[in-house]
Design a protein around this motif. Structure first.
Motif, PDB file in Angstrom:
ATOM      1  N   PRO A  56       0.787  -1.246   0.000  1.00  0.00           N
ATOM      2  CA  PRO A  56       0.000   0.000   0.000  1.00  0.00           C
ATOM      3  C   PRO A  56       0.816   1.292   0.000  1.00  0.00           C
ATOM      4  CG  PRO A  56      -0.978  -1.602   1.485  1.00  0.00           C
ATOM      5  CD  PRO A  56       0.330  -2.176   1.056  1.00  0.00           C
ATOM      6  N   PRO A  57       2.007   1.359   0.636  1.00  0.00           N
ATOM      7  CA  PRO A  57       2.738   2.638   0.614  1.00  0.00           C
ATOM      8  C   PRO A  57       3.451   2.923  -0.699  1.00  0.00           C
ATOM      9  CG  PRO A  57       4.008   1.009   1.838  1.00  0.00           C
ATOM     10  CD  PRO A  57       2.676   0.379   1.524  1.00  0.00           C
ATOM     11  N   LEU A  58       3.144   2.153  -1.766  1.00  0.00           N
ATOM     12  CA  LEU A  58       3.834   2.300  -3.045  1.00  0.00           C
ATOM     13  C   LEU A  58       3.565   3.659  -3.682  1.00  0.00           C
ATOM     14  CD1 LEU A  58       5.457   0.846  -5.355  1.00  0.00           C
ATOM     15  CD2 LEU A  58       3.230   0.261  -6.330  1.00  0.00           C
ATOM     16  N   ARG A  59       4.634   4.315  -4.168  1.00  0.00           N
ATOM     17  CA  ARG A  59       4.521   5.539  -4.954  1.00  0.00           C
ATOM     18  C   ARG A  59       4.972   5.310  -6.394  1.00  0.00           C
ATOM     19  NH1 ARG A  59       7.327  10.569  -2.215  1.00  0.00           N
ATOM     20  NH2 ARG A  59       9.122   9.191  -2.449  1.00  0.00           N
ATOM     21  N   GLN A  60       5.981   4.447  -6.576  1.00  0.00           N
ATOM     22  CA  GLN A  60       6.528   4.201  -7.904  1.00  0.00           C
ATOM     23  C   GLN A  60       7.267   2.870  -7.872  1.00  0.00           C
ATOM     24  OE1 GLN A  60       9.145   7.345  -9.213  1.00  0.00           O
ATOM     25  NE2 GLN A  60       8.595   7.118 -11.353  1.00  0.00           N
ATOM     26  N   TYR A  61       7.403   2.248  -9.036  1.00  0.00           N
ATOM     27  CA  TYR A  61       8.071   0.949  -9.096  1.00  0.00           C
ATOM     28  C   TYR A  61       8.965   0.889 -10.321  1.00  0.00           C
ATOM     29  CZ  TYR A  61       5.043  -0.240 -12.972  1.00  0.00           C
ATOM     30  OH  TYR A  61       4.426  -0.243 -14.205  1.00  0.00           O
ATOM     31  N   ARG A  62       9.955   0.010 -10.281  1.00  0.00           N
ATOM     32  CA  ARG A  62      10.736  -0.348 -11.467  1.00  0.00           C
ATOM     33  C   ARG A  62      11.125  -1.809 -11.316  1.00  0.00           C
ATOM     34  NH1 ARG A  62      14.650   3.426 -12.110  1.00  0.00           N
ATOM     35  NH2 ARG A  62      16.110   2.374 -10.734  1.00  0.00           N
ATOM     36  N   ILE A  63      10.969  -2.562 -12.390  1.00  0.00           N
ATOM     37  CA  ILE A  63      11.325  -3.977 -12.400  1.00  0.00           C
ATOM     38  C   ILE A  63      12.560  -4.129 -13.268  1.00  0.00           C
ATOM     39  CG2 ILE A  63      10.556  -6.304 -13.008  1.00  0.00           C
ATOM     40  CD1 ILE A  63       7.655  -5.149 -12.642  1.00  0.00           C
TER      41      ILE A  63
ATOM     42  N   ALA B  92       9.563   2.694  -4.739  1.00  0.00           N
ATOM     43  CA  ALA B  92       9.606   3.964  -4.021  1.00  0.00           C
ATOM     44  C   ALA B  92       8.374   3.983  -3.118  1.00  0.00           C
ATOM     45  CB  ALA B  92       9.574   5.134  -4.989  1.00  0.00           C
ATOM     46  N   VAL B  93       8.598   4.082  -1.824  1.00  0.00           N
ATOM     47  CA  VAL B  93       7.511   3.930  -0.854  1.00  0.00           C
ATOM     48  C   VAL B  93       7.548   5.047   0.179  1.00  0.00           C
ATOM     49  CG1 VAL B  93       7.242   1.420  -1.084  1.00  0.00           C
ATOM     50  CG2 VAL B  93       9.009   2.334   0.409  1.00  0.00           C
ATOM     51  N   THR B  94       6.400   5.288   0.790  1.00  0.00           N
ATOM     52  CA  THR B  94       6.301   6.323   1.818  1.00  0.00           C
ATOM     53  C   THR B  94       6.768   5.831   3.178  1.00  0.00           C
ATOM     54  OG1 THR B  94       3.991   5.696   2.203  1.00  0.00           O
ATOM     55  CG2 THR B  94       4.424   7.487   0.628  1.00  0.00           C
ATOM     56  N   ARG B  95       6.881   4.508   3.322  1.00  0.00           N
ATOM     57  CA  ARG B  95       7.417   3.892   4.544  1.00  0.00           C
ATOM     58  C   ARG B  95       7.997   2.540   4.183  1.00  0.00           C
ATOM     59  NH1 ARG B  95       4.330  -0.354   5.452  1.00  0.00           N
ATOM     60  NH2 ARG B  95       2.077  -0.282   5.045  1.00  0.00           N
ATOM     61  N   PRO B  96       8.915   2.009   4.968  1.00  0.00           N
ATOM     62  CA  PRO B  96       9.465   0.680   4.662  1.00  0.00           C
ATOM     63  C   PRO B  96       8.374  -0.388   4.662  1.00  0.00           C
ATOM     64  CG  PRO B  96      10.804   1.811   6.295  1.00  0.00           C
ATOM     65  CD  PRO B  96       9.556   2.628   6.143  1.00  0.00           C
ATOM     66  N   PRO B  97       8.357  -1.250   3.670  1.00  0.00           N
ATOM     67  CA  PRO B  97       7.339  -2.309   3.646  1.00  0.00           C
ATOM     68  C   PRO B  97       7.633  -3.373   4.700  1.00  0.00           C
ATOM     69  CG  PRO B  97       8.874  -2.590   1.831  1.00  0.00           C
ATOM     70  CD  PRO B  97       9.237  -1.298   2.486  1.00  0.00           C
ATOM     71  N   SER B  98       6.585  -4.009   5.154  1.00  0.00           N
ATOM     72  CA  SER B  98       6.739  -5.100   6.123  1.00  0.00           C
ATOM     73  C   SER B  98       7.208  -6.355   5.404  1.00  0.00           C
ATOM     74  CB  SER B  98       5.408  -5.364   6.817  1.00  0.00           C
ATOM     75  OG  SER B  98       4.460  -5.868   5.880  1.00  0.00           O
ATOM     76  N   ALA B  99       7.614  -7.364   6.193  1.00  0.00           N
ATOM     77  CA  ALA B  99       8.036  -8.636   5.605  1.00  0.00           C
ATOM     78  C   ALA B  99       6.889  -9.270   4.825  1.00  0.00           C
ATOM     79  CB  ALA B  99       8.532  -9.577   6.703  1.00  0.00           C
ATOM     80  N   ALA B 100       5.677  -9.127   5.359  1.00  0.00           N
ATOM     81  CA  ALA B 100       4.515  -9.698   4.679  1.00  0.00           C
ATOM     82  C   ALA B 100       4.265  -8.988   3.351  1.00  0.00           C
ATOM     83  CB  ALA B 100       3.282  -9.592   5.574  1.00  0.00           C
ATOM     84  N   GLU B 101       4.470  -7.666   3.320  1.00  0.00           N
ATOM     85  CA  GLU B 101       4.270  -6.921   2.080  1.00  0.00           C
ATOM     86  C   GLU B 101       5.326  -7.287   1.047  1.00  0.00           C
ATOM     87  OE1 GLU B 101       2.100  -2.904   3.875  1.00  0.00           O
ATOM     88  OE2 GLU B 101       4.292  -3.041   3.798  1.00  0.00           O
ATOM     89  N   GLU B 102       6.574  -7.453   1.473  1.00  0.00           N
ATOM     90  CA  GLU B 102       7.618  -7.889   0.534  1.00  0.00           C
ATOM     91  C   GLU B 102       7.292  -9.256  -0.045  1.00  0.00           C
ATOM     92  OE1 GLU B 102      11.652  -7.665   1.552  1.00  0.00           O
ATOM     93  OE2 GLU B 102      11.602  -5.573   2.230  1.00  0.00           O
ATOM     94  N   ALA B 103       6.793 -10.142   0.798  1.00  0.00           N
ATOM     95  CA  ALA B 103       6.412 -11.474   0.329  1.00  0.00           C
ATOM     96  C   ALA B 103       5.263 -11.380  -0.677  1.00  0.00           C
ATOM     97  CB  ALA B 103       6.018 -12.356   1.511  1.00  0.00           C
TER      98      ALA B 103
END
Length: 471
Positions: free
Chosen positions: A397-404, A417-428
């Protein structure tokens, strides 16, 4: 956007004459080109092609005689331009010019004409931004720049822009120039327009400025038009919606330099309630295609260059097919580029309902080397649908931008690019999303940061393949 054409005021350069205006010699030449472009856009395809062949024949003769690189590359006998069948068959036998050939040290000077015909002016040197990290040197003539100016104005005229308004530009600039908070201001929209027409202010800001400062600057300038990269404008549109900021005078957003994704167009138009007009161009070849004023697809600028879209078999693509883009600028006799493979892929479209005879490109897909590479050698476009993007936002959810980034045939790296560090569950969840989208066999790594880096030219690519072409 208001489609009624605003009045244009031509600037007179003749003392004692205010109206009707008499421009200087370059201005008169520019107006002469524009007069012809107004007619030729409505020509049938066959007439456009015949006119192209006439100019290409002149270009080929000059290149063979005055450019060392082409001395042995081009045949001495060439069919007459009126014989379409023989001429086109001979054209198809010409070798394709690769970027690596231009970059070769021993070819750099060899590609320059030893002399220009009278009236073509001086040599002008530029460097492309080099999205592959390998920029190339290009040399153009003053006459070519005059033709380039004509297509700049055609784009303004097609989209009925009020040249007396304020144009805000966010793009790369020289070090120390266009810096926040003031940016840079000049009277006139640049030499292409201001040299002939009365134009308003041009305000500019360096593309490396943080998005929140870009938005503050843009609101303060309150422009009639804004021009930047699609990714920049999409971020600004999202930021303005979140902040509740308005651009009350804005009439249109103009996008350059990157492939314009449908979701970016939709986001910009929804946030600012304006249309988006895209431009497809390169520094070394100029304007390739301009967005149709009546439709979202593009018209090839056939009066300025020949564009070929070819498949893997080397044959021209039919409407609906996608292939490599080859370009041949018609008027740059300083450093001719004949059947130059610019590295892009595009989709050919059917004739346009607007009635213009200029060929149609339905989509500009971007750099061929940034296609997804599969272990079996297959390539495919890693395009993300609105559903794919919704899934990624749901995963983090805190995603602002992505690059693959494809690091290897079996490795995808997802930069966020995120507004806060993602949790382990979000990375998964991101890893699961990537495997579902691109294939279960990929190893997926995730990296989070506050802002994704851009190229030195300020460009942004949402998918990057780092596997060498020979790999």
């Amino acid at each position: 956007m208001d489609r009624s054409a605003p009045p244009l005021t031509i600037v007179s350069a003749t003392p004692g004459i205010a109206w009707p205006a008499l421009p200087d010699a370059p201005g008169a030449a520019l107006l002469a080109i524009l007069f012809q472009l107004e007619q030729s856009q409505w020509w049938p395809t066959e007439r456009l092609q015949q006119a192209q062949r006439r100019q290409l024949s002149v270009l080929l003769s000059h290149s063979r005689d005055r450019v060392p690189f082409y001395g042995s590359r081009l045949p001495r006998d060439w069919p007459d331009a009126a014989d379409a069948t023989a001429w086109e068959a001979a054209w198809q036998r010409l070798p394709i010019l690769r970027r690596e050939e231009i970059q070769a040290a021993d070819a750099s000077e060899a590609m320059l004409a030893d002399a220009l015909p009278p009236g073509h002016g001086e040599y002008r040197e530029v460097f492309t931004s080099g999205s592959t990290g390998r920029p190339i040197r290009a040399v153009r003539s003053q006459l070519w720049e005059l033709v380039w100016s004509a297509f700049t104005i055609r784009d303004h005229l097609w989209h009925c822009r009020d040249l007396t308004g304020t144009l805000a530009v966010i793009r790369e600039s020289s070090a120390g120039k266009a810096a926040y908070p003031q940016g840079d201001t000049q009277q006139g929209w640049g030499f292409s327009s201001a040299g002939v027409f009365e134009t308003g202010r041009l305000v500019s800001l360096n593309v490396t400025t943080p998005v929140d400062q870009q938005l503050e600057w843009l609101v303060r300038q309150d422009p009639d038009y804004v021009l930047s990269h699609p990714s920049i404008l999409a971020r600004l549109a999202a930021a303005s919606r979140e902040a509740g900021s308005r651009l009350p005078r804005l009439r249109q957003a103009m996008t350059i330099a990157e492939a314009l994704r449908p979701e970016a167009r939709q986001a910009i138009e929804a946030a600012w309630n304006v249309t988006v007009a895209d431009v497809y161009s390169t520094r070394e070849a100029g304007y390739l295609a301009l967005q149709c004023p009546d439709h979202p697809h593009y018209h090839v600028q056939s009066e300025g260059l020949r564009v070929e879209v070819i498949g893997e078999d080397g044959q021209a693509c039919a409407p609906g097919e996608t292939g490599r883009v080859l370009v041949t600028p018609l008027h740059n006799l300083a450093m001719p580029l004949i059947r130059y493979d610019i590295g892009d892929m595009a989709e050919v479209g059917p004739p346009c309902p607007c009635g213009r005879g200029l060929p149609v490109l339905t989509r500009i897909l971007g750099r061929r080397q940034n296609m997804l590479r599969l272990p079996g050698g297959e390539r495919r476009w890693p395009l993300l649908s609105s559903g794919d993007l919704a899934g990624l936002v749901e995963a983090v959810p805190p995603l602002r931008q992505y690059r693959i980034e494809q690091k290897a045939l079996d490795h995808l790296h997802v930069a966020l690019a995120v507004t806060r560090p993602p949790s382990a569950a979000e990375e998964a969840a991101v890893i699961a999303w990537a495997r579902k989208k691109f294939g279960a066999g990929f190893r997926v790594t995730v990296e989070a940061m506050a802002e994704l880096p851009r190229t030195t030219a300020g460009k942004f690519e949402d998918f990057v393949c780092d596997i060498p072409e020979s790999g």
